[in-house]
Design a protein around this motif. Structure first.
Motif, PDB file in Angstrom:
ATOM      1  N   LEU A 168       9.199  -3.846 -46.156  1.00 42.26           N
ATOM      2  CA  LEU A 168       9.493  -2.529 -46.725  1.00 42.26           C
ATOM      3  C   LEU A 168       8.333  -1.494 -46.909  1.00 42.26           C
ATOM      4  O   LEU A 168       8.242  -0.352 -46.702  1.00 42.26           O
ATOM      5  CB  LEU A 168       9.738  -2.686 -48.274  1.00 42.26           C
ATOM      6  N   PHE A 169       6.937  -2.202 -46.586  1.00 41.14           N
ATOM      7  CA  PHE A 169       5.811  -1.352 -46.260  1.00 41.14           C
ATOM      8  C   PHE A 169       5.724  -0.887 -45.056  1.00 41.14           C
ATOM      9  O   PHE A 169       4.877   0.058 -44.981  1.00 41.14           O
ATOM     10  CB  PHE A 169       4.393  -2.210 -46.771  1.00 41.14           C
ATOM     11  N   PHE A 170       6.431  -1.328 -44.046  1.00 41.62           N
ATOM     12  CA  PHE A 170       6.188  -0.851 -42.451  1.00 41.62           C
ATOM     13  C   PHE A 170       6.725   0.625 -42.598  1.00 41.62           C
ATOM     14  O   PHE A 170       5.840   1.438 -42.346  1.00 41.62           O
ATOM     15  CB  PHE A 170       6.621  -1.809 -41.741  1.00 41.62           C
ATOM     16  N   PRO A 171       7.863   0.772 -42.883  1.00 46.14           N
ATOM     17  CA  PRO A 171       8.191   2.171 -43.003  1.00 46.14           C
ATOM     18  C   PRO A 171       7.555   3.272 -43.616  1.00 46.14           C
ATOM     19  O   PRO A 171       7.416   4.352 -43.535  1.00 46.14           O
ATOM     20  CB  PRO A 171       9.842   1.940 -43.288  1.00 46.14           C
ATOM     21  N   PHE A 172       7.167   2.758 -45.088  1.00 44.55           N
ATOM     22  CA  PHE A 172       6.318   3.472 -45.754  1.00 44.55           C
ATOM     23  C   PHE A 172       5.140   3.949 -45.180  1.00 44.55           C
ATOM     24  O   PHE A 172       4.770   5.069 -44.840  1.00 44.55           O
ATOM     25  CB  PHE A 172       5.840   2.904 -46.952  1.00 44.55           C
TER      26      PHE A 172
ATOM     27  N   PRO B  51      14.959   0.744 -34.707  1.00 43.04           N
ATOM     28  CA  PRO B  51      15.252  -0.450 -33.978  1.00 43.04           C
ATOM     29  C   PRO B  51      14.408  -1.677 -34.477  1.00 43.04           C
ATOM     30  O   PRO B  51      14.861  -2.940 -34.077  1.00 43.04           O
ATOM     31  CB  PRO B  51      14.689  -0.117 -32.633  1.00 43.04           C
ATOM     32  N   LEU B  52      13.730  -1.672 -35.471  1.00 35.32           N
ATOM     33  CA  LEU B  52      12.974  -2.521 -36.276  1.00 35.32           C
ATOM     34  C   LEU B  52      13.472  -3.234 -37.425  1.00 35.32           C
ATOM     35  O   LEU B  52      12.857  -4.232 -37.969  1.00 35.32           O
ATOM     36  CB  LEU B  52      11.494  -2.299 -36.281  1.00 35.32           C
ATOM     37  N   LEU B  53      14.770  -2.890 -37.974  1.00 37.68           N
ATOM     38  CA  LEU B  53      15.424  -3.109 -39.083  1.00 37.68           C
ATOM     39  C   LEU B  53      15.462  -4.692 -39.225  1.00 37.68           C
ATOM     40  O   LEU B  53      15.195  -5.003 -40.427  1.00 37.68           O
ATOM     41  CB  LEU B  53      16.508  -2.481 -39.521  1.00 37.68           C
ATOM     42  N   VAL B  54      16.115  -5.183 -38.174  1.00 33.88           N
ATOM     43  CA  VAL B  54      16.321  -6.706 -38.032  1.00 33.88           C
ATOM     44  C   VAL B  54      14.983  -7.546 -38.054  1.00 33.88           C
ATOM     45  O   VAL B  54      14.796  -8.402 -39.006  1.00 33.88           O
ATOM     46  CB  VAL B  54      17.071  -7.097 -36.808  1.00 33.88           C
ATOM     47  N   THR B  55      13.898  -7.193 -37.657  1.00 29.96           N
ATOM     48  CA  THR B  55      12.445  -7.599 -37.559  1.00 29.96           C
ATOM     49  C   THR B  55      11.793  -7.563 -38.985  1.00 29.96           C
ATOM     50  O   THR B  55      11.341  -8.474 -39.420  1.00 29.96           O
ATOM     51  CB  THR B  55      11.590  -6.992 -36.464  1.00 29.96           C
ATOM     52  N   LEU B  56      12.185  -6.334 -39.416  1.00 30.19           N
ATOM     53  CA  LEU B  56      11.652  -6.250 -41.084  1.00 30.19           C
ATOM     54  C   LEU B  56      12.487  -7.068 -42.142  1.00 30.19           C
ATOM     55  O   LEU B  56      12.073  -6.800 -43.370  1.00 30.19           O
ATOM     56  CB  LEU B  56      11.515  -4.634 -41.377  1.00 30.19           C
TER      57      LEU B  56
ATOM     58  N   GLU C 217      22.985  -3.531 -45.594  1.00 29.31           N
ATOM     59  CA  GLU C 217      23.232  -2.058 -46.282  1.00 29.31           C
ATOM     60  C   GLU C 217      22.185  -1.785 -47.373  1.00 29.31           C
ATOM     61  O   GLU C 217      21.756  -0.675 -47.426  1.00 29.31           O
ATOM     62  CB  GLU C 217      24.346  -1.851 -46.964  1.00 29.31           C
ATOM     63  N   THR C 218      21.739  -2.674 -48.191  1.00 25.18           N
ATOM     64  CA  THR C 218      20.870  -2.562 -49.408  1.00 25.18           C
ATOM     65  C   THR C 218      19.347  -2.283 -48.672  1.00 25.18           C
ATOM     66  O   THR C 218      18.819  -1.576 -49.133  1.00 25.18           O
ATOM     67  CB  THR C 218      20.594  -3.533 -50.456  1.00 25.18           C
ATOM     68  N   GLY C 219      19.160  -3.120 -47.616  1.00 25.69           N
ATOM     69  CA  GLY C 219      17.794  -3.186 -47.123  1.00 25.69           C
ATOM     70  C   GLY C 219      17.702  -1.606 -46.300  1.00 25.69           C
ATOM     71  O   GLY C 219      16.678  -1.222 -46.293  1.00 25.69           O
TER      72      GLY C 219
ATOM     73  N   ILE D 176      16.983  -6.346 -56.400  1.00 28.23           N
ATOM     74  CA  ILE D 176      18.087  -6.428 -55.630  1.00 28.23           C
ATOM     75  C   ILE D 176      18.359  -6.933 -54.510  1.00 28.23           C
ATOM     76  O   ILE D 176      19.561  -7.247 -53.962  1.00 28.23           O
ATOM     77  CB  ILE D 176      18.844  -4.829 -55.745  1.00 28.23           C
ATOM     78  N   LEU D 177      17.357  -7.445 -53.856  1.00 34.18           N
ATOM     79  CA  LEU D 177      17.538  -8.311 -52.575  1.00 34.18           C
ATOM     80  C   LEU D 177      17.427  -9.493 -52.780  1.00 34.18           C
ATOM     81  O   LEU D 177      16.974 -10.157 -53.407  1.00 34.18           O
ATOM     82  CB  LEU D 177      16.607  -7.799 -51.470  1.00 34.18           C
TER      83      LEU D 177
END
Length: 185
Positions: free
Chosen positions: A79-83, A109-114, A119-121, A184-185
């Motif tokens: 979560l800290f990468f997008p931030f 494109p990096l959502l799986v890697t992160l 949907e919650t992610g 929630i995760l």
């Protein structure tokens, strides 16, 4: 018809026409002064937004997300990468909108890697992007100048008060988003 009237450009134009119709007694000098003052306040802000938008478009076209995935181990950042991406972009070019849009194009494109592909992610990722886009508003942010111009505060005071408060706002926001993710995760 109503959709057309509700468009920002049309609504502003209607407002301008109504102002002139309602104030027929204005002299040419008064109208010139109003336009001059409005242009003076808006021009620098529009230049900053345009420059930030151009910078963001260049970054989006460079496919930086793929480069990060190839060369950097980002999976541990989650979560800290997008931030961080949004915060760096916001601080570098000033516009929160450009920062969020550009960071989203880098992070998508990096959502799986992160580990944020659910949907919650994805929702948490958007929140993290928003928190990053609030970080460190300073002289290259158009809204910084809107507040400075209309409040009459000098730049030094704006940096002490507004820039520091946006830094704190972003850090507290990502802290709460991280805590939310633990629940929630």
């Amino acid at each position: 018809m109503l959709f057309t009237l509700g468009m920002p450009e049309v609504a502003l134009m209607i407002g301008i026409v109504l102002v002139f119709v309602g104030n027929k007694g204005w002299s040419r000098e008064t109208i010139t002064k109003l336009f001059h003052d409005g242009t003076e306040k808006a021009a620098s802000i529009l230049l900053i937004i345009g420059g930030g938008g151009a910078f963001g478009a260049i970054l989006a076209q460079a496919n930086i997300g793929e480069h990060f995935a190839t060369y950097v181990s980002i999976s541990s950042l989650g979560l800290f990468f997008p931030f961080l991406v949004a915060a760096v972009l916001k601080t570098a070019q000033g516009s929160s909108t450009v920062a969020v849009i550009t960071a989203a194009s880098i992070v998508a494109p990096l959502l799986v890697t992160l580990g944020l592909e659910s949907e919650t992610g994805r929702i948490l990722c958007v929140l993290a992007l928003g928190a990053g886009s609030m970080m460190v508003s300073h002289a290259n942010d158009a809204y910084f100048w809107v507040i400075a111009k209309f409040s009459g505060l000098p730049m030094r005071e704006m940096l002490k008060v507004y820039s520091v408060s946006t830094l704190i706002m972003g850090i507290v926001s990502i802290g709460f988003i991280y805590l939310l993710s633990l629940i929630i995760l």
